[in-house]
Design an enzyme around this catalytic site. Structure first.
Site, PDB file in Angstrom:
ATOM      1  N   GLU A  56       0.821  -1.206   0.000  1.00  0.00           N
ATOM      2  CA  GLU A  56       0.000   0.000   0.000  1.00  0.00           C
ATOM      3  C   GLU A  56       0.858   1.262   0.000  1.00  0.00           C
ATOM      4  O   GLU A  56       1.921   1.304   0.630  1.00  0.00           O
ATOM      5  CB  GLU A  56      -0.890   0.030   1.240  1.00  0.00           C
ATOM      6  CG  GLU A  56      -1.938  -1.063   1.252  1.00  0.00           C
ATOM      7  CD  GLU A  56      -2.771  -1.030   2.526  1.00  0.00           C
ATOM      8  OE1 GLU A  56      -3.933  -1.436   2.456  1.00  0.00           O
ATOM      9  OE2 GLU A  56      -2.259  -0.599   3.580  1.00  0.00           O
ATOM     10  N   LYS A  69       3.876   6.988   2.911  1.00  0.00           N
ATOM     11  CA  LYS A  69       4.340   5.728   3.503  1.00  0.00           C
ATOM     12  C   LYS A  69       4.128   4.603   2.509  1.00  0.00           C
ATOM     13  O   LYS A  69       3.089   4.526   1.858  1.00  0.00           O
ATOM     14  CB  LYS A  69       3.613   5.414   4.814  1.00  0.00           C
ATOM     15  CG  LYS A  69       4.123   4.120   5.457  1.00  0.00           C
ATOM     16  CD  LYS A  69       3.756   3.983   6.927  1.00  0.00           C
ATOM     17  CE  LYS A  69       2.362   3.468   7.118  1.00  0.00           C
ATOM     18  NZ  LYS A  69       2.098   3.149   8.543  1.00  0.00           N
ATOM     19  N   ASP A 161      -3.543 -13.461  25.716  1.00  0.00           N
ATOM     20  CA  ASP A 161      -3.289 -13.877  24.332  1.00  0.00           C
ATOM     21  C   ASP A 161      -3.447 -15.391  24.265  1.00  0.00           C
ATOM     22  O   ASP A 161      -3.129 -16.092  25.234  1.00  0.00           O
ATOM     23  CB  ASP A 161      -1.877 -13.477  23.877  1.00  0.00           C
ATOM     24  CG  ASP A 161      -1.713 -13.558  22.366  1.00  0.00           C
ATOM     25  OD1 ASP A 161      -1.573 -12.499  21.722  1.00  0.00           O
ATOM     26  OD2 ASP A 161      -1.734 -14.690  21.814  1.00  0.00           O
ATOM     27  N   GLY A 225      -6.916  -4.062  16.046  1.00  0.00           N
ATOM     28  CA  GLY A 225      -6.600  -5.223  15.202  1.00  0.00           C
ATOM     29  C   GLY A 225      -7.485  -5.356  13.970  1.00  0.00           C
ATOM     30  O   GLY A 225      -7.053  -5.899  12.957  1.00  0.00           O
ATOM     31  N   ASP A 227      -8.574  -4.157  10.840  1.00  0.00           N
ATOM     32  CA  ASP A 227      -8.065  -3.055  10.021  1.00  0.00           C
ATOM     33  C   ASP A 227      -8.025  -3.356   8.542  1.00  0.00           C
ATOM     34  O   ASP A 227      -7.337  -2.673   7.791  1.00  0.00           O
ATOM     35  CB  ASP A 227      -6.687  -2.640  10.520  1.00  0.00           C
ATOM     36  CG  ASP A 227      -5.666  -3.751  10.360  1.00  0.00           C
ATOM     37  OD1 ASP A 227      -6.058  -4.867   9.954  1.00  0.00           O
ATOM     38  OD2 ASP A 227      -4.489  -3.515  10.635  1.00  0.00           O
ATOM     39  N   SER A 292      -9.896   2.107  14.942  1.00  0.00           N
ATOM     40  CA  SER A 292      -8.626   2.523  14.334  1.00  0.00           C
ATOM     41  C   SER A 292      -8.219   1.627  13.169  1.00  0.00           C
ATOM     42  O   SER A 292      -8.199   0.399  13.298  1.00  0.00           O
ATOM     43  CB  SER A 292      -7.538   2.485  15.420  1.00  0.00           C
ATOM     44  OG  SER A 292      -6.268   2.666  14.861  1.00  0.00           O
ATOM     45  N   VAL A 293      -7.909   2.230  12.041  1.00  0.00           N
ATOM     46  CA  VAL A 293      -7.327   1.469  10.923  1.00  0.00           C
ATOM     47  C   VAL A 293      -6.012   2.087  10.442  1.00  0.00           C
ATOM     48  O   VAL A 293      -5.264   1.462   9.691  1.00  0.00           O
ATOM     49  CB  VAL A 293      -8.307   1.349   9.730  1.00  0.00           C
ATOM     50  CG1 VAL A 293      -9.562   0.592  10.146  1.00  0.00           C
ATOM     51  CG2 VAL A 293      -8.676   2.707   9.165  1.00  0.00           C
TER      52      VAL A 293
END
Lengths: 347, 347
Positions: A56, A69, A161, A225, A227, A292-293
């Site tokens: 990307e 980026k 986890d 996570g 995303d 959040s992504v």
């Protein structure tokens, strides 16, 4: 010449100033850039998909500085001991188009993602939030823990986890962090009594890391996570009870938790809260969700901080990414003149 | 570690192997890639426009290798002694997403543009073409002259530029080129008797470098300078008499000479000729036009040649754009371990 900051420089920088100071710098810069969000050029990521992953490009500009980026996401990489995500970034001068700074961003992206989470929580979580649950102890987990300690004063973590090796790694890395960490055998137990719940798991599927009964009134959810399309962490019913905050909504509709909702489900962009245009949390009983992504402006802010600190600390190297100056119409003359001596370039 | 080739490396490489060999390598690689054109991912440039210029990203992929060029275009830069166009590029591995090679592309883009022109002329010009007119003696001019000498054996040039300084620079650079150069006081005189006409002027406007009466039967037109909206070089009537060849047509409709024509005016893509799918020139009396604007696949081919030759000649340096290998879930461990010693990195 263009300044280059490699992984060595970024590691050295963070070790010199410490993670807390690093997050303070990153959050302050990001906060200022979120407050002037409308000034930025905003486009969806430019993605090149392949069987095993995606590459990307994330460009933006504030009219004076251009940031880019380059980042990949290849979940299968870990099978071969490679990293899922690597990245590098650059800044350029909009007036001349000249690149001015190139930096590693594999480590730096981990810093920026955690800084963005902490910035959002600073504006959205209850002011008396003391305990954070952290579900998922992979590559991003320590960064989240340390960002929330630095920015919100979170010194109590409840963690879980599925992977014992990841848990051991987290414990080893956080042993001297000054954070009290409780290790729980299930996500359900980890979230019990938490004021903030951060989910940062890695499975590329629609998982249910949190079910509806696990999230009580007043909680701030930091959903990191989920995303990309087909990758979510929260049960849809949680979303329906939450006040949802996004970065760049057109992108979040495709990549975030809200891909589970109708395309017109109301959301607030984080910059609207930070700039004061809209309220964040309405009461201490609201459930707030930062979906959040990651967006290009966060990388822009981060690159500017890294460039400034690298300069201040005498780190980085000059690389000959651009030709020496000379008659702009005489590009071929550069070849005829021959390669400049090694000594004309800085080491 | 990622291999980096700077301007010093590219200049040294060209001086070692010579311009002729360089163009042979570039044309051979580009010819092979044009022949497998349908295998590539093709998207329009991603542009960020500002008052004084544009910053563009040009990505492509053949499914195994990903290529990207970052390039700016700022015509006013020359007022401050800066270059109008600077660029750098990278290659990455599609399977892992890891960048593998970064290179300067300011000089390299000049090489690739001339190589593409020569490749097109090899397939489109009359086989007995002996004389080329070259209108515009700016940064790209020597590259065009030397590419046509290397690939088509053109040893006779008729040249013109409105700027005496550019003409002097060209004369100085080409004095030992082995090409017989005739300097003419007007474009009209320069094109008289030429088999190939290359226009590579820089004015950002709809100019008429060539008017209809200047182009006779059998000529191959290599239109290089008209390469963005509002910037053309040929009178529309010439286009109506020509058989027109493009790189990536959707982009050329916006940026090329054919922006002057209807959106459905018939054109042939160069790859169709090179792959044998369609004929090029039908007769020695056809006027053929290569309406060149530049496309990402050409940069991809060029970057692969530069990488291979840089490796063969022991040029370039390793840079720490990526972290060292290690537990992919333990990114924070890299910071805790501290910066690797300088001696662990190659110079």
């Amino acid at each position: 010449m263009v300044k280059f900051a490699g992984t060595r420089d970024v590691i050295e920088l963070v070790n010199r100033i410490g993670m807390a100071k690093m997050f303070e710098e990153l959050v302050a810069e990001a906060e200022a850039d979120f407050a002037r969000w409308p000034q930025f050029e905003k486009v969806a990521r430019v993605a090149s998909h392949s069987r095993d992953g995606v590459i990307e490009l994330m460009p933006t500009s504030d009219g004076e500085t251009y940031g880019l980026k380059f980042v990949n996401g290849h979940p299968k990489n870990t099978r071969d001991g490679l990293r899922t995500v690597t990245a590098f970034g650059l800044l350029a001068d909009v007036a001349t188009g000249y690149p001015t700074f190139i930096s590693e961003m594999t480590i730096t992206t981990a810093l920026r993602t955690a800084a963005t989470s902490a910035l959002a929580a600073k504006h959205l979580a209850r002011k008396d939030a003391k305990v954070m649950a952290l579900i998922g102890l992979g590559a991003q987990s320590e960064f989240q823990a340390l960002a929330f300690k630095a920015i919100l004063g979170i010194k109590s973590l409840r963690v879980f986890d599925v992977d014992p090796a990841a848990t051991r790694k987290f414990a080893r890395n956080m042993a001297d962090s000054g954070i009290a960490i409780t290790y729980l055998p299930t996500a359900e137990e980890a979230v019990t009594g938490a004021d903030i719940i951060t989910t940062v798991t890695a499975d590329k599927r629609n998982a249910t890391i949190l079910s509806d009964n696990m999230v009580g009134a007043g909680v701030h959810l930091n959903g990191v996570g989920g995303d990309c399309p087909g990758k979510t962490e929260l049960h849809r019913d949680i979303l329906l009870r939450s006040k949802i905050f996004t970065e760049f909504t057109p992108q979040t509709r495709i990549e975030g938790e809200i891909q589970q909702l109708d395309a017109d489900h109301p959301v607030t962009e984080l910059w609207e809260v930070i700039s004061g245009a809209k309220p964040g949390r309405d009461s201490d009983r609201d459930i707030t969700l930062f979906d959040s992504v990651g967006f290009a402006i966060e990388d822009f802010s981060t690159l500017r901080v890294i460039r400034r600190l690298v300069e201040q600390h005498g780190l980085g190297r000059e690389i000959d990414l651009l030709p020496e100056e000379g008659d702009p119409k005489d590009l071929y003359g550069l070849i005829r003149a021959g390669a400049p001596n090694e000594t004309k370039l800085s080491a």
